[in-house]
Structures are given as structure tokens and as C-alpha cells.
Design a protein around this motif. Sequence first.
Motif, PDB file in Angstrom:
ATOM      1  N   PRO A   1       3.941  10.257  17.046  1.00  8.82           N
ATOM      2  CA  PRO A   1       3.286  10.017  18.338  1.00  8.82           C
ATOM      3  C   PRO A   1       4.331   9.994  19.456  1.00  8.82           C
ATOM      4  CG  PRO A   1       3.059   8.107  16.877  1.00  8.82           C
ATOM      5  CD  PRO A   1       3.824   9.143  16.132  1.00  8.82           C
ATOM      6  N   SER A   2       3.927  10.440  20.619  1.00 10.24           N
ATOM      7  CA  SER A   2       4.826  10.457  21.769  1.00 10.24           C
ATOM      8  C   SER A   2       5.131   9.043  22.230  1.00 10.24           C
ATOM      9  CB  SER A   2       4.175  11.242  22.914  1.00 10.24           C
ATOM     10  OG  SER A   2       5.003  11.200  24.057  1.00 10.24           O
ATOM     11  N   VAL A   3       6.335   8.848  22.724  1.00 11.41           N
ATOM     12  CA  VAL A   3       6.703   7.554  23.299  1.00 11.41           C
ATOM     13  C   VAL A   3       6.271   7.478  24.759  1.00 11.41           C
ATOM     14  CG1 VAL A   3       8.627   7.171  21.718  1.00 11.41           C
ATOM     15  CG2 VAL A   3       9.036   8.340  23.882  1.00 11.41           C
ATOM     16  N   ARG A   4       5.876   8.603  25.319  1.00 14.22           N
ATOM     17  CA  ARG A   4       5.387   8.654  26.702  1.00 14.22           C
ATOM     18  C   ARG A   4       3.867   8.591  26.675  1.00 14.22           C
ATOM     19  NH1 ARG A   4       9.207  10.705  30.884  1.00 14.22           N
ATOM     20  NH2 ARG A   4       7.338  10.217  32.025  1.00 14.22           N
ATOM     21  N   HIS A   5       3.334   7.543  27.220  1.00 14.31           N
ATOM     22  CA  HIS A   5       1.887   7.340  27.193  1.00 14.31           C
ATOM     23  C   HIS A   5       1.230   7.969  28.421  1.00 14.31           C
ATOM     24  CE1 HIS A   5       2.294   4.858  23.688  1.00 14.31           C
ATOM     25  NE2 HIS A   5       3.298   4.243  24.286  1.00 14.31           N
ATOM     26  N   LEU A   6       0.030   8.456  28.212  1.00  7.96           N
ATOM     27  CA  LEU A   6      -0.731   9.098  29.280  1.00  7.96           C
ATOM     28  C   LEU A   6      -1.703   8.104  29.896  1.00  7.96           C
ATOM     29  CD1 LEU A   6      -1.726  12.433  27.474  1.00  7.96           C
ATOM     30  CD2 LEU A   6       0.304  11.978  28.865  1.00  7.96           C
ATOM     31  N   SER A   7      -1.923   8.238  31.192  1.00  6.59           N
ATOM     32  CA  SER A   7      -2.975   7.447  31.831  1.00  6.59           C
ATOM     33  C   SER A   7      -4.313   8.040  31.391  1.00  6.59           C
ATOM     34  CB  SER A   7      -2.829   7.520  33.355  1.00  6.59           C
ATOM     35  OG  SER A   7      -3.150   8.834  33.805  1.00  6.59           O
ATOM     36  N   ARG A   8      -5.395   7.317  31.628  1.00  6.71           N
ATOM     37  CA  ARG A   8      -6.727   7.839  31.285  1.00  6.71           C
ATOM     38  C   ARG A   8      -7.026   9.135  32.021  1.00  6.71           C
ATOM     39  NH1 ARG A   8     -10.729   2.647  31.061  1.00  6.71           N
ATOM     40  NH2 ARG A   8      -9.690   1.649  29.315  1.00  6.71           N
TER      41      ARG A   8
ATOM     42  N   GLN B   1      -4.775  11.325  33.204  1.00 12.28           N
ATOM     43  CA  GLN B   1      -3.961  12.377  32.580  1.00 12.28           C
ATOM     44  C   GLN B   1      -4.589  12.827  31.266  1.00 12.28           C
ATOM     45  OE1 GLN B   1      -0.104  10.428  32.323  1.00 12.28           O
ATOM     46  NE2 GLN B   1       0.850  12.276  33.172  1.00 12.28           N
ATOM     47  N   GLN B   2      -4.990  11.853  30.461  1.00 13.51           N
ATOM     48  CA  GLN B   2      -5.575  12.174  29.153  1.00 13.51           C
ATOM     49  C   GLN B   2      -6.777  13.096  29.320  1.00 13.51           C
ATOM     50  OE1 GLN B   2      -4.606  10.493  25.997  1.00 13.51           O
ATOM     51  NE2 GLN B   2      -5.860  12.032  25.007  1.00 13.51           N
ATOM     52  N   ALA B   3      -7.670  12.746  30.218  1.00 12.16           N
ATOM     53  CA  ALA B   3      -8.875  13.556  30.435  1.00 12.16           C
ATOM     54  C   ALA B   3      -8.517  14.949  30.961  1.00 12.16           C
ATOM     55  CB  ALA B   3      -9.816  12.847  31.408  1.00 12.16           C
ATOM     56  N   GLU B   4      -7.595  15.007  31.912  1.00 12.83           N
ATOM     57  CA  GLU B   4      -7.182  16.302  32.463  1.00 12.83           C
ATOM     58  C   GLU B   4      -6.487  17.153  31.413  1.00 12.83           C
ATOM     59  OE1 GLU B   4      -4.763  15.253  35.843  1.00 12.83           O
ATOM     60  OE2 GLU B   4      -6.520  14.825  37.096  1.00 12.83           O
ATOM     61  N   TRP B   5      -5.635  16.538  30.619  1.00 10.61           N
ATOM     62  CA  TRP B   5      -4.858  17.288  29.635  1.00 10.61           C
ATOM     63  C   TRP B   5      -5.702  17.694  28.433  1.00 10.61           C
ATOM     64  CZ3 TRP B   5       0.848  15.170  29.453  1.00 10.61           C
ATOM     65  CH2 TRP B   5       1.421  15.365  30.713  1.00 10.61           C
ATOM     66  N   ASP B   6      -6.738  16.936  28.121  1.00  7.94           N
ATOM     67  CA  ASP B   6      -7.669  17.373  27.072  1.00  7.94           C
ATOM     68  C   ASP B   6      -8.243  18.751  27.443  1.00  7.94           C
ATOM     69  OD1 ASP B   6      -7.349  14.986  25.639  1.00  7.94           O
ATOM     70  OD2 ASP B   6      -9.253  14.132  26.307  1.00  7.94           O
ATOM     71  N   VAL B   7      -8.696  18.871  28.687  1.00  8.11           N
ATOM     72  CA  VAL B   7      -9.291  20.118  29.174  1.00  8.11           C
ATOM     73  C   VAL B   7      -8.227  21.204  29.310  1.00  8.11           C
ATOM     74  CG1 VAL B   7     -10.486  21.179  31.143  1.00  8.11           C
ATOM     75  CG2 VAL B   7     -11.180  18.910  30.327  1.00  8.11           C
ATOM     76  N   ALA B   8      -7.075  20.844  29.865  1.00  2.46           N
ATOM     77  CA  ALA B   8      -6.006  21.825  30.081  1.00  2.46           C
ATOM     78  C   ALA B   8      -5.485  22.377  28.756  1.00  2.46           C
ATOM     79  CB  ALA B   8      -4.870  21.200  30.884  1.00  2.46           C
ATOM     80  N   TRP B   9      -5.409  21.519  27.731  1.00  2.00           N
ATOM     81  CA  TRP B   9      -4.938  21.991  26.427  1.00  2.00           C
ATOM     82  C   TRP B   9      -5.891  23.056  25.882  1.00  2.00           C
ATOM     83  CZ3 TRP B   9      -6.464  22.806  21.511  1.00  2.00           C
ATOM     84  CH2 TRP B   9      -5.465  23.076  20.576  1.00  2.00           C
ATOM     85  N   ASP B  10      -7.182  22.793  25.943  1.00  2.00           N
ATOM     86  CA  ASP B  10      -8.177  23.774  25.470  1.00  2.00           C
ATOM     87  C   ASP B  10      -8.015  25.109  26.182  1.00  2.00           C
ATOM     88  OD1 ASP B  10      -9.831  22.758  23.412  1.00  2.00           O
ATOM     89  OD2 ASP B  10     -10.874  21.489  24.847  1.00  2.00           O
ATOM     90  N   GLN B  11      -7.878  25.063  27.497  1.00  2.00           N
ATOM     91  CA  GLN B  11      -7.726  26.299  28.262  1.00  2.00           C
ATOM     92  C   GLN B  11      -6.430  27.012  27.876  1.00  2.00           C
ATOM     93  OE1 GLN B  11     -10.024  27.798  30.403  1.00  2.00           O
ATOM     94  NE2 GLN B  11      -8.595  29.473  29.990  1.00  2.00           N
TER      95      GLN B  11
END
Length: 189
Positions: free
Chosen positions: A39-46, A48-58
Motif C-alpha cells: 500500500p502507498s504511504v501517501r494517502h489520498l483525500s476523498r 482525490q480518491q473519487a477523481e482518480w478512480d475515474v481517471a484510472w479507468d479512462q
Amino acid sequence: MKITTTVDDEFLLQYLFFRAAHGLRSSTPIPELEPDPPPSVRHLSRVQQAEWDVAWDQGWRDLWAWRSRLDGCRNTGTMHGLFTRIGKPPLWPMERGAYFDRDAFSSWKETLIDADRNRAARERPENRFVAELASAWRRGLHEIVVLPYRGEFYRSVGGFALELSRTSYLSPTSFPAALSDFGASRLSR
């Protein structure tokens, strides 16, 4: 007949590592990895998490689309000026700066070099299933992409590639089944 086998593609591994390390929840069904990245030691804000969930898929879809364009160049023998024509691969995880832990990625990637990977390179399962391979090639298969997914898994991607786990790739039943399933739905036109 020309089919490329790619084991543990660097760009695909970067996406898979980043997704697992940050616990991204993508809509693309991706099996668990084996071994799991740390697991990453850098935590995402909620947010960021929501944005990156979508960005990863794209980004994942864009990477497979880029690989399809690359496949077209490979198969036509027009590799000269490649990046001018198809662009550079989407490197979304690497573009996240310090959120992409290069050292952890390198360490995880080293763990992929295990007995199964060495066995896959040594045994070349394609040699045992030539008829199934030829049939899949006639239906459009140009590349077999082996990734470190846990358990048995395979799916056709973009009409040119077969994405599968090492377990399925090395299986005397799953690999020929994957080859037989590749593009089969297109035959009923």
C-alpha cells in the motif's frame, strides 16, 4: 501467422501497481494481483480518491487503445516515426509525481520474477496449442498479454489482444479455452 506474447508489460504494470497501491476502485473489473503491491504511504483525500478512480479507468482504456494503434503499426511493418503517428503511451500513473513510488514499483516488479514467470518463458504454452492459436489468429488475435493476476482469468481486448493471468496462460485447460473463446462471438455475423 504472427502473434506476440508479452509478459508483464511495463506500462500495464504501472497502472495495475498504482491502482492496487492506492486502493482505487475502478469500474473496470480487474482481478487481484499476485503478489499484491505494498500500500502507498501517501494517502489520498476523498476527492482525490473519487477523481482518480475515474481517471484510472479512462487511462486504462486509453492505454489499451494506444496498444491497439501500436499493434496496427507492428502488423503493417510501419514502425518508422511511430510516436508521431500514434502518440506516446498514456503514462497517467507516472504523471502523479510523488504519488507514484518508483522504488516500491521496482521492488514489486522484481517479485514478479518467480518460478511461474520463468516457467512461462521456458515452456511457451503456445507451442502445445498450435491449432487453437491459429484459429484465434484467424479471428484477429495478434497479441497475448500475460499479467500478474491472481487465479484464472482471461478476456479479449479490442479484438486484437488476449489478456490473461499467468495461471491461465500456464494451464493446460484454461489457455486453450481462452484461445477458443477469443473473438468467437464475431463468427456469428
